[in-house]
Write an enzyme that holds these catalytic residues in place. Structure first.
Site, PDB file in Angstrom:
ATOM      1  N   ALA A 164       0.820  -1.204   0.000  1.00 31.57           N
ATOM      2  CA  ALA A 164       0.000   0.000   0.000  1.00 31.57           C
ATOM      3  C   ALA A 164       0.857   1.258   0.000  1.00 31.57           C
ATOM      4  O   ALA A 164       0.512   2.265  -0.629  1.00 31.57           O
ATOM      5  CB  ALA A 164      -0.946   0.001   1.201  1.00 31.57           C
ATOM      6  N   ASP A 165       1.971   1.227   0.698  1.00 26.87           N
ATOM      7  CA  ASP A 165       2.882   2.373   0.713  1.00 26.87           C
ATOM      8  C   ASP A 165       3.585   2.545  -0.625  1.00 26.87           C
ATOM      9  O   ASP A 165       3.639   3.634  -1.192  1.00 26.87           O
ATOM     10  CB  ASP A 165       3.944   2.189   1.801  1.00 26.87           C
ATOM     11  CG  ASP A 165       3.387   2.370   3.189  1.00 26.87           C
ATOM     12  OD1 ASP A 165       2.565   3.263   3.380  1.00 26.87           O
ATOM     13  OD2 ASP A 165       3.786   1.599   4.078  1.00 26.87           O
TER      14      ASP A 165
END
Length: 460
Positions: A170-171
């Protein structure tokens, strides 16, 4: 040949991963990046492993950026930040929504002074809506958006301990999508003369990178059939030399099973009752796998096997560790891996840029040096028009955080007289990069955190 973003100035207010990776991507494309750190520094500086005073995590996301460290609670520090923003083409931040606006560093304020600026905010759930203030780590966003459920369904052991992915997808994806949006906004500025605001929500990113979302939301039960191009049924085999390799082609799927028959020259297996339907192939998968594996062992080497697989449009990939791949010929020739200084005579190995510019495929990226916290305070402030007297005054007022002179973690700093800056790194403070460090759940935050630039009165 100049890099594509040569001349573009980026101010990076972000920390840990999503924002720093975004700014690092712009840097690798040629932009000049100034990282702005609070007194406690980017928490990734304390990550392990560390070589001398520089952590590998920090170096991988920040090597090559110039570093300014200021305390926005101190007199004069906000003026430093505003002057940085005045000359910026791009601003990147990944604090909890509302944090930088509380310091007067929101897009509206900055754009009123610098209408050409592209201002990108990365957060868990975006700048608006009911979830805007939620804490957001990569594992929590991946859990919320269905990615963890897919992983558990694929690899989970019934009755075993639930596990999530080891990588912060997600990052990383959010940082890359932010970079893409920033590049588009810069092109828009080239046409119109005006910048714009970019709002990136990690949750939306994870939906967008889920290539099988259409399957998950179709409401259809495929039974034993596999979605075409889905990776869920990649079989593992052992090569003639004894190495494990993977094929992306399912033995079960109706569209992929015939490829194995073509490679093996075994069309008659299509009429075998054990393998006639996806359900039958699933039931007799071990037998089918054995047939393919024994055929593989009839070859003298992987090269000859690959030629026949390639004829049937089946790719293969040897199972390797990161170290094995990074030490191989391809990675060396591509310059996919490089090293940066650890500031004590050693080197830290990090990824190289994943692109080459030029038809010859050659690339010679410049040396990237990870900065000490506040290392470029004086140089950058001079460029912003501060004279030596003003810089000295800002230092005495505690607006500037000096590079560490004593211990290795940079804690020997100049601070506001009469007030010590709390250090980061304790268990209760290890919050994620897309949100500032927060108070315990249910406890309102009523004071500014000098280390984290957090002022939001909302609850975690």
């Amino acid at each position: 040949m100049p890099a594509p973003l040569t001349g573009i100035r980026v101010v990076d207010f972000s920390r840990v991963l999503a924002g720093p990776l975004c700014a690092q991507t712009l840097l690798e494309l040629g932009a000049e990046v100034v990282k702005v750190e609070p007194p406690g520094g980017d928490m990734s500086r304390q990550a392990f492993p560390r070589e001398a005073e520089i952590s590998g995590y920090y170096a991988q996301q920040n090597a090559g950026k110039r570093d300014v460290s200021i305390d926005l609670n101190a007199p004069g520090a906000r003026e430093i930040a505003l002057r940085l923003c005045d000359r910026a083409d791009v601003i990147v931040e990944n604090f909890r929504p509302g944090t930088l606006p509380s310091f007067g560093l929101d897009y509206a304020t900055v754009a009123a002074r610098n209408p050409r600026v592209v201002y990108a905010s990365i957060s868990g759930y975006g700048q608006h809506g009911a979830w805007r203030s939620r804490s957001a780590y990569a594992p929590t966003v991946q859990a919320e958006t269905g990615i963890t459920a897919i992983t558990m369904d694929q690899f989970g052991t019934p009755g075993g301990r639930a596990r999530t992915d080891a990588l912060s997808h997600a990052d990383v994806y959010s940082g890359l999508h932010a970079a893409i949006a920033i590049l588009a906004a810069l092109e828009h500025r080239n046409r119109t003369g005006r910048g714009q605001y970019v709002d990136v929500a990690m949750a939306a990113v994870m939906l967008s990178v889920n290539e099988r979302l259409h399957v998950d939301l179709s409401g259809r039960d495929l039974g034993a059939e596999t979605p075409i191009l889905g990776a869920a049924d990649c079989p593992f085999f052992v090569s003639p030399e004894g190495e494990t390799f993977v094929s992306p082609v399912s033995l079960v799927g109706s569209a992929s099973f015939p490829l194995y028959l073509a490679a093996m020259r075994r069309p008659e297996l299509a009429d075998d009752l054990r393998f006639r339907t996806p359900a039958a192939r699933r039931e007799h998968l071990d037998e089918l796998h054995t047939i393919v594996q024994e055929w593989i062992w009839t070859f003298d080497d992987m090269a000859s096997l690959d030629a026949q697989f390639d004829e049937a449009k089946i790719a293969t990939g040897q199972l390797r560790t990161v170290g094995e791949f990074a030490g191989g010929r391809w990675a060396r020739e591509w310059t996919a891996i490089r090293s940066v200084p650890d500031r004590d005579g050693g080197r830290i190995t990090v990824p190289g840029p994943p692109w080459h510019f030029g038809a010859d495929g050659e690339s010679s990226p410049p040396e990237r040096v990870p900065a000490r916290q506040g290392e470029h305070n004086d140089d950058v402030l001079r460029e912003l028009g501060f004279d030596e007297g003003e810089i000295g005054s800002l230092r005495r007022l505690g607006a500037l955080v000096e590079p560490g002179r004593g211990d290795r973690d940079g804690s020997d700093r100049v601070g506001t007289p009469g007030r010590a800056h709390p250090r980061e790194g304790g268990p209760a403070q290890m919050d994620h990069d897309s949100v500032p460090h927060s108070a315990p759940h249910g406890v309102p935050r009523t004071r500014r955190s000098a280390d984290n630039h957090e002022t939001s009165p909302e609850r975690s």
